[in-house]
Design a protein around this motif. Structure first.
Motif, short mmCIF file in Angstrom:
data_model
loop_
_atom_site.label_atom_id
_atom_site.label_comp_id
_atom_site.label_asym_id
_atom_site.label_seq_id
_atom_site.Cartn_x
_atom_site.Cartn_y
_atom_site.Cartn_z
N GLY A 74 -4.59 13.76 -25.87
CA GLY A 74 -4.47 14.53 -24.65
C GLY A 74 -5.11 15.90 -24.84
N ASN A 75 -5.31 16.63 -23.76
CA ASN A 75 -5.89 17.96 -23.92
C ASN A 75 -4.94 18.91 -24.66
OD1 ASN A 75 -4.84 17.51 -20.99
ND2 ASN A 75 -4.53 19.71 -21.29
N HIS A 76 -3.62 18.75 -24.48
CA HIS A 76 -2.68 19.64 -25.15
C HIS A 76 -2.57 19.37 -26.64
CE1 HIS A 76 -1.19 22.05 -21.84
NE2 HIS A 76 -1.16 20.96 -21.08
N GLU A 77 -3.14 18.28 -27.12
CA GLU A 77 -3.18 18.05 -28.57
C GLU A 77 -3.99 19.14 -29.29
OE1 GLU A 77 -0.81 15.74 -27.88
OE2 GLU A 77 -2.36 14.41 -27.12
N PHE A 78 -4.86 19.83 -28.56
CA PHE A 78 -5.74 20.83 -29.17
C PHE A 78 -5.19 22.25 -29.07
CE2 PHE A 78 -8.31 17.16 -28.27
CZ PHE A 78 -9.21 17.09 -29.33
N ASN A 79 -4.01 22.42 -28.46
CA ASN A 79 -3.50 23.76 -28.21
C ASN A 79 -3.24 24.56 -29.48
OD1 ASN A 79 -1.43 23.11 -25.25
ND2 ASN A 79 -3.64 23.28 -25.48
N TYR A 80 -2.87 23.87 -30.54
CA TYR A 80 -2.51 24.57 -31.78
C TYR A 80 -3.64 24.57 -32.80
CZ TYR A 80 2.18 24.15 -29.84
OH TYR A 80 3.28 24.22 -29.02
N GLY A 81 -4.81 24.15 -32.37
CA GLY A 81 -5.97 24.16 -33.26
C GLY A 81 -6.21 22.80 -33.91
N ILE A 82 -7.44 22.59 -34.34
CA ILE A 82 -7.83 21.31 -34.92
C ILE A 82 -7.12 21.03 -36.25
CG2 ILE A 82 -9.78 20.00 -35.85
CD1 ILE A 82 -11.51 21.32 -33.68
N PRO A 83 -6.92 22.03 -37.15
CA PRO A 83 -6.23 21.73 -38.41
C PRO A 83 -4.84 21.13 -38.21
CG PRO A 83 -7.37 23.82 -38.60
CD PRO A 83 -7.46 23.40 -37.15
N LEU A 84 -4.05 21.68 -37.28
CA LEU A 84 -2.72 21.12 -37.07
C LEU A 84 -2.82 19.73 -36.44
CD1 LEU A 84 0.57 22.59 -36.55
CD2 LEU A 84 -0.08 21.06 -34.69
N LEU A 85 -3.79 19.54 -35.55
CA LEU A 85 -3.99 18.22 -34.96
C LEU A 85 -4.33 17.20 -36.03
CD1 LEU A 85 -4.33 16.19 -32.68
CD2 LEU A 85 -6.59 17.20 -32.20
N ARG A 86 -5.17 17.59 -36.97
CA ARG A 86 -5.53 16.66 -38.04
C ARG A 86 -4.32 16.36 -38.93
NH1 ARG A 86 -9.88 13.77 -36.58
NH2 ARG A 86 -11.78 15.01 -36.39
N ALA A 87 -3.50 17.36 -39.18
CA ALA A 87 -2.29 17.13 -39.97
C ALA A 87 -1.36 16.15 -39.27
CB ALA A 87 -1.57 18.45 -40.22
N TYR A 88 -1.23 16.31 -37.96
CA TYR A 88 -0.43 15.38 -37.16
C TYR A 88 -1.03 13.97 -37.20
CZ TYR A 88 1.20 13.11 -32.85
OH TYR A 88 1.69 12.21 -31.93
N GLU A 89 -2.33 13.88 -37.04
CA GLU A 89 -3.01 12.58 -37.06
C GLU A 89 -2.74 11.85 -38.38
OE1 GLU A 89 -7.56 10.85 -36.46
OE2 GLU A 89 -7.24 12.84 -37.32
N GLN A 90 -2.75 12.58 -39.49
CA GLN A 90 -2.54 11.96 -40.80
C GLN A 90 -1.11 11.44 -40.97
OE1 GLN A 90 -3.75 14.93 -43.63
NE2 GLN A 90 -5.91 14.85 -43.01
N ASN A 98 3.48 19.75 -42.54
CA ASN A 98 2.64 19.63 -43.73
C ASN A 98 2.94 18.28 -44.37
OD1 ASN A 98 5.08 19.95 -45.22
ND2 ASN A 98 4.84 22.20 -45.10
N ARG A 99 2.54 18.11 -45.60
CA ARG A 99 2.72 16.80 -46.24
C ARG A 99 4.18 16.41 -46.38
NH1 ARG A 99 -1.75 16.93 -51.20
NH2 ARG A 99 -3.61 17.01 -49.85
N ARG A 100 5.06 17.39 -46.47
CA ARG A 100 6.48 17.10 -46.64
C ARG A 100 7.28 17.26 -45.35
NH1 ARG A 100 8.15 20.74 -51.70
NH2 ARG A 100 6.88 22.23 -50.52
N ARG A 101 6.70 17.91 -44.36
CA ARG A 101 7.41 18.17 -43.11
C ARG A 101 6.69 17.42 -42.00
NH1 ARG A 101 6.95 23.42 -42.89
NH2 ARG A 101 8.85 23.83 -44.06
N ILE A 102 7.27 16.31 -41.56
CA ILE A 102 6.62 15.46 -40.57
C ILE A 102 6.97 15.95 -39.16
CG2 ILE A 102 8.49 13.77 -40.50
CD1 ILE A 102 6.28 11.61 -40.17
N HIS A 103 6.01 15.86 -38.28
CA HIS A 103 6.24 16.25 -36.89
C HIS A 103 7.25 15.30 -36.27
CE1 HIS A 103 5.51 17.37 -32.74
NE2 HIS A 103 4.70 18.34 -33.13
N PRO A 104 8.25 15.82 -35.53
CA PRO A 104 9.26 14.92 -34.94
C PRO A 104 8.67 13.87 -34.01
CG PRO A 104 9.52 17.17 -34.13
CD PRO A 104 8.56 17.23 -35.27
#
Length: 603
Positions: free
Chosen positions: A140-156, A118-124
């Motif tokens: 990659g295709n596995h970027e979508f495994n956890y759903g688009i919302p988590l992918l967008r959070a990672y992208e940000q 989330n905003r305070r917990r950054i992906h390693p």
């Protein structure tokens, strides 16, 4: 609590570090015209990192190692990257990735499902790649495994763009991610160079992550979208065009004709789309130091390189340019090579940054969930009916049976994903159970007939090489047969075993027969399987969506789909049962034979 992997002590400067990693030094060619200025741009590339930061095997609970003594993780790669920057000059280098970053290890799973970012917990992975100063990465295709919302959070969370020219908004048809980025490189004493980086992802996402992307995004072919965007990049001022493509070099599709676009199309992009200088290849998990592909329209050679997976290698692409007053920067030569990360220590900056995340996950995976009455192993599961695979099938089938009820008998399908997976006798931890199922697949169930089950088993049996007759054979002479869609050998994950919950489904696989004629003595509940008999079949989402190209499964009626991850179902089942007892579910229902004689396979 485990410690971080040991840090190799390496002495010497950047040149010594690179030489140990396999770096082949070449001088940039001098210009024959003194009025022209030469410049060498070095582009570093990674791909298929799959959540590996450290050289650590979370399932084994120890430092990672394999038969070739490869090391893994971004912390190792970071050391190579810094050595290249010191050797070539930081201003003369770029760093890119070709996708599959946020899935694949318990570290990645933890920050997607247990404690989502989330905003305070950054992906390693975001933290590590930001620290390393990446310039761009493809989806990659596995970027979508956890759903688009988590992918967008990672992208940000990224300090660099996540590129996907063929990931389109399903409503507007426009790119859902940035298609490309233009980077400006500033050579000493010369005009700046504009470098375009195009990102392409895999069309298979539409099948493999259908539940996450259907109605939201579409994924047309790599060649088709590259043909649109490369000319635009050139018109926008790109003097060098690089492609980061999450698609293998050897043209093939694991999903057959389920999609009109090939899964592995990097060579086709190089051949059919003019204006590309080099392609960083991903997805196939193979090592390509350098491959030259001739563009059919221009006759120009395009360099392809793929740096294996998990951070085991780093690709280097050298682009030699010349600048002149009349025509600006022109590419004169391109070459590539790969460096081996097992020769270097981990970068202390990455270690310090992510040590607490690593230790948190180590504690999580070592949490006990139950016990097991006897040890189970997947070491021979690809050629022998073993309790460990029976356990997966039992849990899948039992979960479906409890949910759908009804009168139809339940079957289950599973594959030997991990040869190193093992459940010990006695206390069982999360990492023990999770090691059986290393992918983040979810559970579905479909309806199949007896005839369709037989077709399915015949297709699966192409995993085995045809043998001349009875005898004893080493495993490599029996398994992983090449096919038109798996030219380097059918992977273990595309060999499926089918088991019955309510009664045994039994069969022989006659490996002396040709493909399509191998399944013999196929019975259910001790009787010959009827072609019209109806079954509910538990299966993972990858297979049900068309992954592997198995017959019937992707078009069958779906009767169960609650988006529950199979790995978590195994963990939850173990917690609820308290103990895994193979006597409850393990039976020998299939075997390899030559006629009526069992085949002996040695490890």
């Amino acid at each position: 609590m485990s410690t971080l992997p040991r840090r190799t002590v390496l002495t010497g400067g950047a040149a010594a570090v690179l030489a140990a990693a396999g770096f082949a030094a070449t001088s940039a060619p001098a210009s024959a015209d003194p009025a022209r200025r030469p410049f060498r741009l070095t582009v570093m590339g990674t791909t298929d990192l799959h959540g590996h930061v450290f050289n650590w095997d979370y399932y084994a609970g120890k430092e990672y190692d394999d038969a070739k003594h490869n090391d893994v993780g971004l912390a190792k790669v970071a050391t190579l990257v810094e050595a290249v920057r010191k050797e070539r000059g930081r201003r003369n280098t770029l760093l890119i990735d070709a996708g599959d970053t946020i899935q694949g290890t318990p570290l990645a799973y933890y920050f997607a499902k247990v404690a989502p970012i989330n905003r305070r917990r950054i992906h390693p992975m975001a933290a590590a790649m930001n620290q390393m100063g990446y310039d761009a990465a493809a989806l990659g295709n596995h970027e979508f495994n956890y759903g688009i919302p988590l992918l967008r959070a990672y992208e940000q969370q990224l300090d660099f763009p996540l590129l996907g020219a063929n990931a389109l908004d399903a409503t507007t048809g426009r790119p859902a991610f940035k298609p490309y980025v233009l980077k400006t490189v500033f050579p000493a004493g010369a005009p700046p160079v504009r470098v375009g980086i195009l990102g392409l992802t895999n069309p298979g996402i539409a099948l493999w992550d259908k539940a996450n992307v259907e109605g939201k995004m579409s994924f047309p072919g790599l060649v088709e979208q590259a043909a649109v965007w490369v000319p635009r990049m050139r018109r926008a001022g790109a003097e060098v065009v690089l492609v980061a493509a999450h698609s293998g070099a050897d043209t093939s599709s694991s999903y057959g004709d389920a999609l009109p676009y090939p899964e592995n199309a990097a060579t086709l992009v190089a051949e059919q789309v003019p204006g590309i200088d080099a392609i960083l290849v991903g997805h196939a998990h193979v090592e390509i130091p350098q491959r030259l592909v001739t563009n059919k329209a221009t006759g120009k050679q395009v360099v392809l390189t793929e740096p294996l997976l998990w951070g085991e290698r780093l690709s280097l692409i050298d682009v030699d340019l010349e600048w002149g007053w009349r025509d600006g920067w022109q590419v004169r030569a391109v070459s590539s090579q790969v460096l081996n990360s097992n020769t270097v220590p981990e970068d202390p900056k990455i270690t310090k940054l992510l040590k607490s995340d690593h230790e948190l996950v180590v504690g999580y995976v070592n949490s006990p969930v139950g016990t097991c009455t006897q040890a189970m192993s997947c070491a021979t599961a690809r050629y022998q009916d073993v309790p460990a695979l029976d356990f997966i099938n039992h849990v899948q089938a039992d979960t479906v049976k409890q949910a759908v009820g009804g009168t139809l008998p339940v079957l289950s399908i599973a594959a030997p994903f991990n040869r190193d997976a093992a459940i010990p006798a006695g206390q069982v931890t999360i990492r023990d159970v999770a090691g059986l199922y290393i992918y983040d697949n979810t559970l579905l169930a479909v309806k199949l007939t007896g005839a369709q089950v037989k077709d399915y088993l015949e297709f699966s049996a192409q995993y085995f090489k045809q043998l001349p007759g009875p005898g004893s054979y080493p495993a490599e002479a029996v398994t992983n047969a090449p096919t038109p869609t798996a030219v380097n050998g059918t992977p273990d994950y595309n060999y499926d075993v089918v088991s019955g919950l309510d009664a045994p489904l039994a069969y022989d696989i006659d490996v002396t027969k040709p493909v399509g004629q191998r399944i013999a003595n196929l019975t259910y509940a001790g009787k010959a399987l009827a072609a019209d008999q109806q079954f509910v079949v538990a299966v993972n989402n990858y297979r049900q969506s068309g992954g592997g190209g198995f017959p019937h499964i992707s078009k069958a009626e779906v009767v169960y789909n609650r988006q529950l991850e199979i790995r978590q179902q195994l963990i939850d089942w173990t917690k609820a049962a308290g103990s895994i007892d193979p006597a409850r579910f393990a039976t020998v229902d299939w075997r390899l034979v030559a006629g009526s004689t069992p085949i002996t396979v040695t490890g």
